[in-house]
Design an enzyme around this catalytic site. Structure first.
Site, PDB file in Angstrom:
ATOM      1  N   LYS A 216       0.805  -1.225   0.000  1.00  0.00           N
ATOM      2  CA  LYS A 216       0.000   0.000   0.000  1.00  0.00           C
ATOM      3  C   LYS A 216       0.835   1.271   0.000  1.00  0.00           C
ATOM      4  CE  LYS A 216      -4.337  -1.810   1.683  1.00  0.00           C
ATOM      5  NZ  LYS A 216      -5.321  -1.887   2.778  1.00  0.00           N
ATOM      6  N   ARG A 250      -3.628  -9.854   5.402  1.00  0.00           N
ATOM      7  CA  ARG A 250      -4.035  -9.856   3.991  1.00  0.00           C
ATOM      8  C   ARG A 250      -2.845  -9.402   3.164  1.00  0.00           C
ATOM      9  NH1 ARG A 250      -6.031  -6.373   0.164  1.00  0.00           N
ATOM     10  NH2 ARG A 250      -7.747  -7.117  -1.112  1.00  0.00           N
TER      11      ARG A 250
END
Ligand code: PT1
Length: 271
Positions: A216, A250
């Site tokens: 991210k 995740r």
């Protein structure tokens, strides 16, 4: 050193993105065959759960209609079910997609809107599967424009406590509730780091804790590197999340993350 241990059963959730505009793999896996191969590789690499989504929720992304989301996810879930009994989570906010996915063999609902849209909470409760409630400020299209909190940890904690209460009231069993602070969803780098530091606070809510930081912008903002060069930073973040009490991670890079976590786990096995 005694705190550097993982005593619980930490699970790795591998991200299978079926969206052509996927932020990290540039649409490489936009066909069913490629996604299925990716699933097989993640299973071989040690994934405990596969997360399948047909609508990108990364910053700036736009909504996808129901037919498109169904077409991207349901055949893939059915195809994975043909070859494996691995738990599958469906990353969606649409009740119709939740129903079709569970019907095709999905076992977990992952809702970035924390089941706040339409009758999704009631639908999920009736499906009686585990549900992940994620915090997001704003909408994916605009959430990174100016995220603002008076106290990010307190606000996210209060939001998630509210969703736990709503889930219980709707009839979802406590053991089927998963919460997620939503890294990168309406948060600056500082907000994300404060949440990471405060993961033990979220564990206190007494339900499973899911964390997704892989590749991210928060990793990129520290490293000044694009998504395809964030593996090592993502591994460091995964190790920190594990030590801070996450139950489910995740990630995009399942085998690499499994290796990193094996080192942490080994330390916990000596006294
Ligand atoms: C997540 C998550 C998710 N993330 C859960 N589901 C995405 N439960 C999709 C960036 O800052 O963390 N938890 N489903 C992907 N979304 C993003 C958000 C991708 C931010 C990238 C960024 O780069």
């Amino acid at each position: 050193m005694s705190t550097l241990t993982i005593s619980r059963q930490l699970q790795l959730m591998g991200v299978i993105n079926t969206t052509p505009d996927s932020f990290s793999d540039g649409g490489k896996f936009d066909t069913l065959a490629k996604a299925l191969t990716q699933a097989q590789q993640m299973i071989a690499a040690g994934a405990d759960i596969l997360d399948i989504g047909g609508e990108s929720t990364r910053p700036g992304s736009q909504a996808v209609d129901e037919q498109e989301e169904l077409a991207r996810t349901i055949p893939l879930i059915a195809a994975i079910r043909e070859i494996s009994s691995i738990p599958i989570s469906i990353d969606t906010n649409k009740p119709a997609v939740m129903c079709a996915a569970v019907d095709a063999g999905a076992n977990i609902i992952n809702s970035t809107w924390a089941l706040r849209l339409g009758d999704s909470l009631q639908v999920a409760a009736e499906l009686a599967v585990p549900v992940c409630f994620m915090h997001m400020q704003g909408t994916p299209e605009t959430m990174q424009q100016e995220p603002s909190y008076r106290d990010v940890v307190a606000e996210v904690r209060e939001f998630l406590q509210g969703r736990i209460d709503a889930a219980l009231a709707a009839g979802i069993a406590l053991h089927n509730i998963i919460i997620d602070p939503g890294f990168g969803f309406g948060k600056t780098l500082e907000h994300n780091l404060l949440l990471l530091k405060s993961l033990p606070e979220f564990r206190k809510l007494g339900v499973q804790l899911l964390v997704g930081m892989s590749r991210k912008g928060m990793i990129g903002a520290i490293l000044h590197k694009p998504a395809d060069q964030r593996l090592y930073g993502s591994l460091a973040a995964a190790v920190i999340a594990a030590l801070q009490g996450a139950d489910i991670l995740r990630v995009h890079d399942v085998g690499e993350t499994a290796d990193a976590l094996a080192i942490v786990r080994a330390l916990g096995q000596v006294t």
